[in-house]
Motif scaffolding. Structure first.
Motif, PDB file in Angstrom:
ATOM      1  N   GLU A 148      20.762 -19.104 -49.320  1.00  0.00           N
ATOM      2  CA  GLU A 148      20.901 -19.550 -47.942  1.00  0.00           C
ATOM      3  C   GLU A 148      20.070 -18.686 -47.000  1.00  0.00           C
ATOM      4  O   GLU A 148      19.491 -19.184 -46.035  1.00  0.00           O
ATOM      5  N   GLN A 152      17.210 -20.208 -44.572  1.00  0.00           N
ATOM      6  CA  GLN A 152      17.241 -20.023 -43.116  1.00  0.00           C
ATOM      7  C   GLN A 152      16.136 -19.093 -42.633  1.00  0.00           C
ATOM      8  O   GLN A 152      15.763 -19.129 -41.454  1.00  0.00           O
ATOM      9  N   THR A 155      13.614 -21.546 -41.729  1.00  0.00           N
ATOM     10  CA  THR A 155      13.944 -22.171 -40.440  1.00  0.00           C
ATOM     11  C   THR A 155      13.646 -21.217 -39.291  1.00  0.00           C
ATOM     12  O   THR A 155      13.078 -21.614 -38.268  1.00  0.00           O
ATOM     13  N   GLY A 186      19.005 -18.508 -30.000  1.00  0.00           N
ATOM     14  CA  GLY A 186      19.360 -19.511 -30.995  1.00  0.00           C
ATOM     15  C   GLY A 186      19.000 -19.134 -32.416  1.00  0.00           C
ATOM     16  O   GLY A 186      19.608 -19.636 -33.366  1.00  0.00           O
ATOM     17  N   LEU A 187      17.993 -18.276 -32.587  1.00  0.00           N
ATOM     18  CA  LEU A 187      17.536 -17.964 -33.945  1.00  0.00           C
ATOM     19  C   LEU A 187      18.166 -16.701 -34.517  1.00  0.00           C
ATOM     20  O   LEU A 187      18.017 -16.413 -35.704  1.00  0.00           O
ATOM     21  N   GLY A 189      21.578 -15.707 -34.506  1.00  0.00           N
ATOM     22  CA  GLY A 189      22.842 -15.898 -35.226  1.00  0.00           C
ATOM     23  C   GLY A 189      22.686 -16.799 -36.437  1.00  0.00           C
ATOM     24  O   GLY A 189      21.578 -17.175 -36.802  1.00  0.00           O
ATOM     25  N   PRO A 190      23.815 -17.132 -37.094  1.00  0.00           N
ATOM     26  CA  PRO A 190      23.777 -18.017 -38.263  1.00  0.00           C
ATOM     27  C   PRO A 190      23.318 -19.426 -37.876  1.00  0.00           C
ATOM     28  O   PRO A 190      23.644 -19.901 -36.789  1.00  0.00           O
ATOM     29  N   LEU A 191      22.585 -20.071 -38.753  1.00  0.00           N
ATOM     30  CA  LEU A 191      22.024 -21.395 -38.466  1.00  0.00           C
ATOM     31  C   LEU A 191      22.730 -22.482 -39.276  1.00  0.00           C
ATOM     32  O   LEU A 191      23.223 -22.238 -40.359  1.00  0.00           O
ATOM     33  N   GLY A 192      22.657 -23.713 -38.746  1.00  0.00           N
ATOM     34  CA  GLY A 192      23.187 -24.873 -39.479  1.00  0.00           C
ATOM     35  C   GLY A 192      24.608 -25.023 -39.131  1.00  0.00           C
ATOM     36  O   GLY A 192      25.521 -25.384 -39.636  1.00  0.00           O
TER      37      GLY A 192
ATOM     38  N   GLN B 152      19.740 -24.893 -26.459  1.00  0.00           N
ATOM     39  CA  GLN B 152      19.527 -25.105 -27.888  1.00  0.00           C
ATOM     40  C   GLN B 152      18.635 -26.308 -28.164  1.00  0.00           C
ATOM     41  O   GLN B 152      18.040 -26.411 -29.245  1.00  0.00           O
ATOM     42  N   THR B 155      15.427 -24.643 -28.448  1.00  0.00           N
ATOM     43  CA  THR B 155      15.316 -23.988 -29.759  1.00  0.00           C
ATOM     44  C   THR B 155      15.060 -25.015 -30.857  1.00  0.00           C
ATOM     45  O   THR B 155      14.206 -24.801 -31.726  1.00  0.00           O
ATOM     46  N   LYS B 185      18.185 -28.907 -42.373  1.00  0.00           N
ATOM     47  CA  LYS B 185      19.544 -28.385 -42.477  1.00  0.00           C
ATOM     48  C   LYS B 185      19.851 -27.392 -41.338  1.00  0.00           C
ATOM     49  O   LYS B 185      20.875 -27.477 -40.671  1.00  0.00           O
ATOM     50  N   GLY B 186      18.924 -26.463 -41.124  1.00  0.00           N
ATOM     51  CA  GLY B 186      19.187 -25.368 -40.183  1.00  0.00           C
ATOM     52  C   GLY B 186      19.239 -25.782 -38.727  1.00  0.00           C
ATOM     53  O   GLY B 186      19.867 -25.124 -37.896  1.00  0.00           O
ATOM     54  N   GLY B 189      22.993 -28.372 -37.300  1.00  0.00           N
ATOM     55  CA  GLY B 189      24.273 -27.822 -36.865  1.00  0.00           C
ATOM     56  C   GLY B 189      24.137 -26.962 -35.615  1.00  0.00           C
ATOM     57  O   GLY B 189      23.072 -26.875 -35.031  1.00  0.00           O
ATOM     58  N   PRO B 190      25.258 -26.317 -35.195  1.00  0.00           N
ATOM     59  CA  PRO B 190      25.225 -25.439 -34.023  1.00  0.00           C
ATOM     60  C   PRO B 190      24.353 -24.207 -34.271  1.00  0.00           C
ATOM     61  O   PRO B 190      24.299 -23.697 -35.391  1.00  0.00           O
ATOM     62  N   LEU B 191      23.670 -23.762 -33.241  1.00  0.00           N
ATOM     63  CA  LEU B 191      22.741 -22.631 -33.378  1.00  0.00           C
ATOM     64  C   LEU B 191      23.275 -21.375 -32.718  1.00  0.00           C
ATOM     65  O   LEU B 191      24.014 -21.436 -31.759  1.00  0.00           O
ATOM     66  N   GLY B 192      22.822 -20.245 -33.210  1.00  0.00           N
ATOM     67  CA  GLY B 192      23.128 -18.956 -32.569  1.00  0.00           C
ATOM     68  C   GLY B 192      24.422 -18.476 -33.063  1.00  0.00           C
ATOM     69  O   GLY B 192      25.332 -17.988 -32.641  1.00  0.00           O
TER      70      GLY B 192
END
Lengths: 192, 192
Positions: A148, A152, A155, A186-187, A189-192, B152, B155, B185-186, B189-192
């Motif tokens: 993962e 990402q 991404t 936005g980039l 933190g965790p994505l998806g 976002q 982004t 995929k990335g 969904g929600p970002l950040g």
DNA sequence: ATTATCTATAGATCTATAGATAATGC
DNA sequence: ATTATCTATAGATCTATAGATAATGC
């Protein structure tokens, strides 16, 4: 007229470095051999003893500047793994990177022209560099699994490159700043 | 030699449409006025009665193709708001979009060249289009507040553009597919 | 009479090469 | 003697313009 071997090698280095800057600033077709050589304090006839062709220089200049960028990312990851992701993102999406293409990542200024160049060695250089960038990011992503993190990383790299390109494209300075700020947030933190 | 006003207007339209495709495929400097006109079945001398300059055509062609793309996004958002985000992302990051630049968003093929063109009208056209894309995305983002959805959206747009550019740049087809798949995929969904 | 398109070309620019020149390096 | 660099130029290409031509539109 003739200079020492050492001086000639230094001259060639200077041309490669300068070309790396000028190509990033103006694109591959935005600077000619004669003007480039004049900027390096030489005449254009001498170019063809040092390089096979302009295409040859394009490859060498891109390979040089890309490897320098990749190395810097890996150094940051090695030196400060905890904060590396934020450091890399904030540096990549800085106003300086946006405003001075000649001093920022070649992916942002030149990747779009690569597929049109019909230059296999150039495409290889960019592919190698992209893998290097992604590997660095994959080491420091917040995601759980290595798989993962790598996904990402791709991404995030796309987001970084796209944000700089778009921030340079728009005429509205406030919007340009917003693009950079949004992507920084936005980039990270965790994505998806 | 001379044709009717109607035919002349249709010829001009054809040149604008064709230019929009050829610029996306080859870049602004990858197609000349003479070759463009020949592709449209005309001679290059006639170009300058229809357009002030090549720069003028560049603006008209980009404005046309960008507005078409923006309109399509807004139509998708209006018609199916629930699934619009996924639809837009999957279409933007499709293999077809990557492989056929002449039939995909001008941001991916031309945004990188815009800042170097010294063409204010062109920059304005791209800025206007970018705001249109972001507005469409901001209507369908999964984020809670409108402010966050807009941030976002910027982004996501950066990620879409960057992913297509990078997917076109690399020589390794598997890696190219991975870039598209990761971004699909990335960015959904929600970002950040 | 007007004008959309054509032919021909001016003028600029770019890559690459040929041959001369003068300093290095054996 | 070798060679890094220079001067000069060939050949290709590109944007834009000038003037001719022939069909449209009043």
């Amino acid at each position: 007229m003739r200079v020492s071997r050492e001086q000639a090698a230094a001259n060639k280095e200077r041309v490669i470095e300068l070309a790396g800057q000028l190509f990033r600033e103006r694109g591959f077709e935005g600077i000619g051999v004669a003007d480039l050589m004049a900027s390096a304090g030489l005449t254009h006839g001498g170019f063809y003893r040092q390089f096979e062709s302009k295409n040859d220089l394009v490859v060498q200049a891109c390979d040089r500047t890309l490897q320098t960028s990749v190395d810097r990312w890996h150094e940051t990851v090695a030196r400060e793994p905890e904060t590396a992701l934020v450091k890399i993102i904030n540096r990549y999406l800085s106003e300086h990177a946006r405003d001075v293409p000649s001093d920022s990542c070649a992916l942002t200024s030149l990747a779009g022209e690569v597929p049109r160049q019909n230059n296999a060695a150039l495409t290889e250089a960019f592919t190698r560099a992209l893998k290097g960038f992604a590997d660095a990011l994959a080491r420091v992503g917040p995601e759980a699994t290595a798989e993962e993190r790598y996904q990402q990383a791709l991404t995030r790299l796309a987001g970084l490159v796209g944000a700089v390109i778009l921030a340079r494209t728009v005429s509205d300075p406030a919007l340009s700043d917003e693009i950079l700020a949004a992507a920084r947030k936005g980039l990270t933190g965790p994505l998806g």
